[in-house]
Write a protein that holds these residues in place. Structure first.
Motif, PDB file in Angstrom:
ATOM      1  N   LEU A   5       0.930  -1.309   0.417  1.00 34.15           N
ATOM      2  CA  LEU A   5      -0.726  -0.117   0.196  1.00 34.15           C
ATOM      3  C   LEU A   5       1.446   1.557   0.405  1.00 34.15           C
ATOM      4  O   LEU A   5       1.966   1.127   0.706  1.00 34.15           O
ATOM      5  CB  LEU A   5      -0.665   0.302   1.535  1.00 34.15           C
ATOM      6  CG  LEU A   5      -2.246  -0.171   0.727  1.00 34.15           C
ATOM      7  CD1 LEU A   5      -3.256   0.363   2.681  1.00 34.15           C
ATOM      8  CD2 LEU A   5      -3.063   0.016   0.261  1.00 34.15           C
ATOM      9  N   SER A   6       0.474   1.766  -1.403  1.00 43.23           N
ATOM     10  CA  SER A   6       1.454   3.819  -0.993  1.00 43.23           C
ATOM     11  C   SER A   6       0.722   3.871   0.090  1.00 43.23           C
ATOM     12  O   SER A   6       1.525   5.228   0.269  1.00 43.23           O
ATOM     13  CB  SER A   6       1.936   4.101  -2.597  1.00 43.23           C
ATOM     14  OG  SER A   6       2.269   3.283  -3.008  1.00 43.23           O
ATOM     15  N   LEU A   7      -0.580   4.345   0.316  1.00 46.98           N
ATOM     16  CA  LEU A   7      -1.515   5.048   1.017  1.00 46.98           C
ATOM     17  C   LEU A   7      -2.618   4.857   1.888  1.00 46.98           C
ATOM     18  O   LEU A   7      -2.952   4.032   0.939  1.00 46.98           O
ATOM     19  CB  LEU A   7      -1.257   6.459   0.031  1.00 46.98           C
ATOM     20  CG  LEU A   7      -1.826   7.885   1.029  1.00 46.98           C
ATOM     21  CD1 LEU A   7      -1.044   8.393   2.014  1.00 46.98           C
ATOM     22  CD2 LEU A   7      -2.529   9.223   0.146  1.00 46.98           C
ATOM     23  N   LEU A   8      -2.244   5.140   3.513  1.00 44.03           N
ATOM     24  CA  LEU A   8      -4.135   4.860   3.428  1.00 44.03           C
ATOM     25  C   LEU A   8      -4.871   6.311   3.885  1.00 44.03           C
ATOM     26  O   LEU A   8      -4.752   7.328   3.803  1.00 44.03           O
ATOM     27  CB  LEU A   8      -4.287   3.583   5.109  1.00 44.03           C
ATOM     28  CG  LEU A   8      -5.767   3.666   5.652  1.00 44.03           C
ATOM     29  CD1 LEU A   8      -6.159   2.732   5.463  1.00 44.03           C
ATOM     30  CD2 LEU A   8      -4.756   3.550   7.231  1.00 44.03           C
ATOM     31  N   ILE A   9      -6.070   6.654   3.115  1.00 41.52           N
ATOM     32  CA  ILE A   9      -6.460   7.581   3.395  1.00 41.52           C
ATOM     33  C   ILE A   9      -8.066   6.995   3.916  1.00 41.52           C
ATOM     34  O   ILE A   9      -9.282   6.540   4.025  1.00 41.52           O
ATOM     35  CB  ILE A   9      -7.132   8.450   2.056  1.00 41.52           C
ATOM     36  CG1 ILE A   9      -6.113   8.353   1.593  1.00 41.52           C
ATOM     37  CG2 ILE A   9      -7.667   9.542   2.663  1.00 41.52           C
ATOM     38  CD1 ILE A   9      -5.949   8.893   0.128  1.00 41.52           C
ATOM     39  N   PRO A  10      -8.053   6.830   5.501  1.00 39.71           N
ATOM     40  CA  PRO A  10      -9.294   6.878   6.727  1.00 39.71           C
ATOM     41  C   PRO A  10     -10.678   7.889   6.742  1.00 39.71           C
ATOM     42  O   PRO A  10      -9.896   9.094   6.215  1.00 39.71           O
ATOM     43  CB  PRO A  10      -8.662   6.318   7.809  1.00 39.71           C
ATOM     44  CG  PRO A  10      -6.936   7.267   7.315  1.00 39.71           C
ATOM     45  CD  PRO A  10      -7.245   7.676   6.456  1.00 39.71           C
ATOM     46  N   HIS A  11     -10.939   7.798   6.967  1.00 41.83           N
ATOM     47  CA  HIS A  11     -12.036   8.552   7.302  1.00 41.83           C
ATOM     48  C   HIS A  11     -11.454   9.208   8.870  1.00 41.83           C
ATOM     49  O   HIS A  11     -10.692   8.721   9.294  1.00 41.83           O
ATOM     50  CB  HIS A  11     -13.534   8.280   7.808  1.00 41.83           C
ATOM     51  CG  HIS A  11     -14.776   8.732   7.787  1.00 41.83           C
ATOM     52  ND1 HIS A  11     -14.814   9.732   8.001  1.00 41.83           N
ATOM     53  CD2 HIS A  11     -15.185   8.669   9.602  1.00 41.83           C
ATOM     54  CE1 HIS A  11     -15.722  10.599   8.254  1.00 41.83           C
ATOM     55  NE2 HIS A  11     -16.347   9.524   9.597  1.00 41.83           N
ATOM     56  N   GLN A  12     -11.792  10.305   8.591  1.00 43.37           N
ATOM     57  CA  GLN A  12     -11.473  10.875   9.852  1.00 43.37           C
ATOM     58  C   GLN A  12     -12.392  11.075  10.924  1.00 43.37           C
ATOM     59  O   GLN A  12     -12.509  12.494  11.016  1.00 43.37           O
ATOM     60  CB  GLN A  12     -10.670  12.725   9.318  1.00 43.37           C
ATOM     61  CG  GLN A  12     -10.397  12.431   7.900  1.00 43.37           C
ATOM     62  CD  GLN A  12      -8.644  12.077   8.372  1.00 43.37           C
ATOM     63  OE1 GLN A  12      -7.561  12.404   9.479  1.00 43.37           O
ATOM     64  NE2 GLN A  12      -8.265  10.904   7.443  1.00 43.37           N
ATOM     65  N   ALA A  13     -12.237  10.637  11.930  1.00 42.72           N
ATOM     66  CA  ALA A  13     -13.183  10.304  12.486  1.00 42.72           C
ATOM     67  C   ALA A  13     -12.366  10.576  14.215  1.00 42.72           C
ATOM     68  O   ALA A  13     -12.806  11.364  15.053  1.00 42.72           O
ATOM     69  CB  ALA A  13     -14.526   9.452  12.520  1.00 42.72           C
ATOM     70  N   ASN A  14     -11.778   9.865  14.315  1.00 44.19           N
ATOM     71  CA  ASN A  14     -10.687  10.074  15.443  1.00 44.19           C
ATOM     72  C   ASN A  14      -9.445   9.545  15.130  1.00 44.19           C
ATOM     73  O   ASN A  14      -9.397   8.693  14.619  1.00 44.19           O
ATOM     74  CB  ASN A  14     -11.486   9.301  16.065  1.00 44.19           C
ATOM     75  CG  ASN A  14     -11.110   9.446  18.371  1.00 44.19           C
ATOM     76  OD1 ASN A  14      -9.809   9.730  18.443  1.00 44.19           O
ATOM     77  ND2 ASN A  14     -11.866   9.580  19.128  1.00 44.19           N
ATOM     78  N   LEU A  15      -8.300  10.507  15.846  1.00 46.73           N
ATOM     79  CA  LEU A  15      -7.125  10.095  15.672  1.00 46.73           C
ATOM     80  C   LEU A  15      -6.645   8.422  16.156  1.00 46.73           C
ATOM     81  O   LEU A  15      -6.017   7.773  15.405  1.00 46.73           O
ATOM     82  CB  LEU A  15      -6.075  11.321  16.058  1.00 46.73           C
ATOM     83  CG  LEU A  15      -4.149  11.303  15.786  1.00 46.73           C
ATOM     84  CD1 LEU A  15      -4.015  11.319  14.173  1.00 46.73           C
ATOM     85  CD2 LEU A  15      -3.511  12.060  16.194  1.00 46.73           C
ATOM     86  N   ARG A  16      -7.126   8.308  17.378  1.00 49.56           N
ATOM     87  CA  ARG A  16      -7.403   7.170  18.008  1.00 49.56           C
ATOM     88  C   ARG A  16      -7.571   6.026  16.687  1.00 49.56           C
ATOM     89  O   ARG A  16      -6.659   5.233  16.911  1.00 49.56           O
ATOM     90  CB  ARG A  16      -7.553   6.977  19.014  1.00 49.56           C
ATOM     91  CG  ARG A  16      -6.551   7.909  20.385  1.00 49.56           C
ATOM     92  CD  ARG A  16      -7.059   7.835  21.361  1.00 49.56           C
ATOM     93  NE  ARG A  16      -7.763   8.605  21.606  1.00 49.56           N
ATOM     94  CZ  ARG A  16      -9.531   7.656  22.895  1.00 49.56           C
ATOM     95  NH1 ARG A  16      -9.031   6.414  23.415  1.00 49.56           N
ATOM     96  NH2 ARG A  16     -10.524   8.429  22.557  1.00 49.56           N
ATOM     97  N   ILE A  17      -8.655   5.612  15.983  1.00 49.36           N
ATOM     98  CA  ILE A  17      -9.516   4.924  14.876  1.00 49.36           C
ATOM     99  C   ILE A  17      -8.112   4.637  13.742  1.00 49.36           C
ATOM    100  O   ILE A  17      -8.189   3.719  14.178  1.00 49.36           O
ATOM    101  CB  ILE A  17     -10.604   5.222  15.075  1.00 49.36           C
ATOM    102  CG1 ILE A  17     -11.514   5.438  16.187  1.00 49.36           C
ATOM    103  CG2 ILE A  17     -11.656   4.036  13.802  1.00 49.36           C
ATOM    104  CD1 ILE A  17     -12.961   6.062  15.601  1.00 49.36           C
TER     105      ILE A  17
END
Ligand code: ACO
Length: 326
Positions: A247-259
């Motif tokens: 994987l080059s990049l993970l673009i997660p939903h930004q709900a909580n930095l800890r998640i």
């Protein structure tokens, strides 16, 4: 084989910045608590005159400009939102009119924070089956209107914004490689906006109970989010015959930095392979991933051939992933 491919991105956030320090003045919270528990430092809040379609319009125009396309080149408009301008007409219809698109379909989808990735799942199928040639997909939210500014837990989390992509077909070995969507309606009570629909219509009693605002069991939602996202991200990579190191990049939903950090840890991804902008915008629900994708593109963090994983989690409960080869 025809694949669907994102050919352009665009995003827009309102000008008004509300910092954690600003919130300290109105509710019983601290900058330290919000930063430590969520990673959020500030969020954008729409002007009183702006509805979701207005934010969507700005983001869509930027995506069209980047693609060197005219509105007439679009043959379907989809808006992912849980904060529509109104129950109907759809936000997509308002957007279509503002853009001056005449001969396209237009509709909204609602999977709360997972809405944009659900939209990619749908748009990808519609392109691959050649039902549509070129789709404008926008995630747009004005969550500040459904946030209870007297309830200190949810009100520090949310922000307003919009992100847009244009999707078309390609015969190249790139584009949207796979999508996964999932839901568990049995967990609907963990995060919901109960008032104003047909179950609890708008009334004086509804307003007194403040049911027009998001109600959230944050800690329980957090635990389900960590568990489901870790599992979904690992499965998406495995099902596509990849190793997380590819994987080059993970673009997660930004709900909580800890998640976000929990998913990154499970995949053994170093910090530089995880896109984070939660500190600037908070949780913008369906807008968070397309805003982040647009910022990643403009920051030069997305290159041809890169494998990019998008993953989201939200009310429903819903969760979803999309694997892209750029
Ligand atoms: N400021 C200061 N203290 C606070 C605040 C605040 N804003 N909010 C809560 N607290 C206190 C609580 O009262 C509690 O105090 P106590 O221990 O004395 O009882 C303490 O902080 C801990 O509260 P928790 O709720 O257990 O805190 P947690 O660590 O779980 O963080 C949070 C809360 C940030 C909401 C977290 O649970 C979370 O991010 N949940 C996931 C949200 C999410 O993913 N949503 C996605 C869907 S959104 C959509 O679909 C629209």
């Amino acid at each position: 084989m025809l694949r669907a491919r994102i050919i352009a991105t665009g995003s827009y956030v309102p000008d008004r910045v509300v910092t954690n320090r600003d919130l300290e003045k109105t509710i019983d919270t601290t900058d330290e608590w919000i930063t430590e528990r969520t990673g959020i430092r500030e969020r954008r809040i729409a002007a009183a005159s702006q509805a979701s379609s207005d934010l969507a319009f700005e983001a869509a125009q930027r995506a069209l400009k980047q693609a060197h396309l005219k509105p007439k080149d679009i043959d379907l408009v989809i808006v992912a939102t849980c904060t529509p301008d109104m129950a109907f007409p759809s936000t997509a219809c308002f957007l279509q009119d503002r853009l001056g698109i005449k001969h396209s379909g237009a509709f909204d989808i609602n999977a709360a924070c997972s809405g944009f990735v659900y939209g990619l799942h749908l748009a990808s199928s519609l392109i691959r089956t050649e039902a549509h040639k070129r789709i404008l997909l926008v995630g747009a939210e004005v969550l500040s209107r459904v946030t209870d500014w007297e309830d200190r837990t949810p009100c520090v989390l949310f922000g307003d914004g919009a992100g847009a992509v244009i999707i078309e077909g390609t015969k190249e070995k790139r584009g949207i490689i796979s999508t996964h969507i999932q839901a568990d309606g049995g967990l609907s009570e963990l995060i919901m906006l109960p008032g104003g629909g047909t179950r609890t219509p708008c009334s004086k009693d509804m307003l007194l109970k403040r049911l027009q605002y998001i109600k959230m069991k944050g800690n329980e939602t957090f635990k389900v989010a960590v568990r489901t996202l870790e599992e979904l991200a690992a499965r998406t990579i495995h099902d596509n015959g990849l190793d997380p190191s590819q994987l080059s990049l993970l673009i997660p939903h930004q709900a909580n930095l800890r998640i976000i950090q929990a998913t990154a840890k499970r995949l053994n991804l170093p910090e530089e392979k995880v896109f984070v902008n939660i500190e600037k915008y908070g949780n913008t629900s369906a807008a968070s991933i397309p805003i982040a994708l647009d910022e990643a593109v403009h920051a030069g963090r997305v290159k041809d051939g890169d494998h990019i994983l998008l993953e989201a989690f939200g009310g429903g409960l819903t969760w979803a992933s999309a694997l892209l080869r750029w």
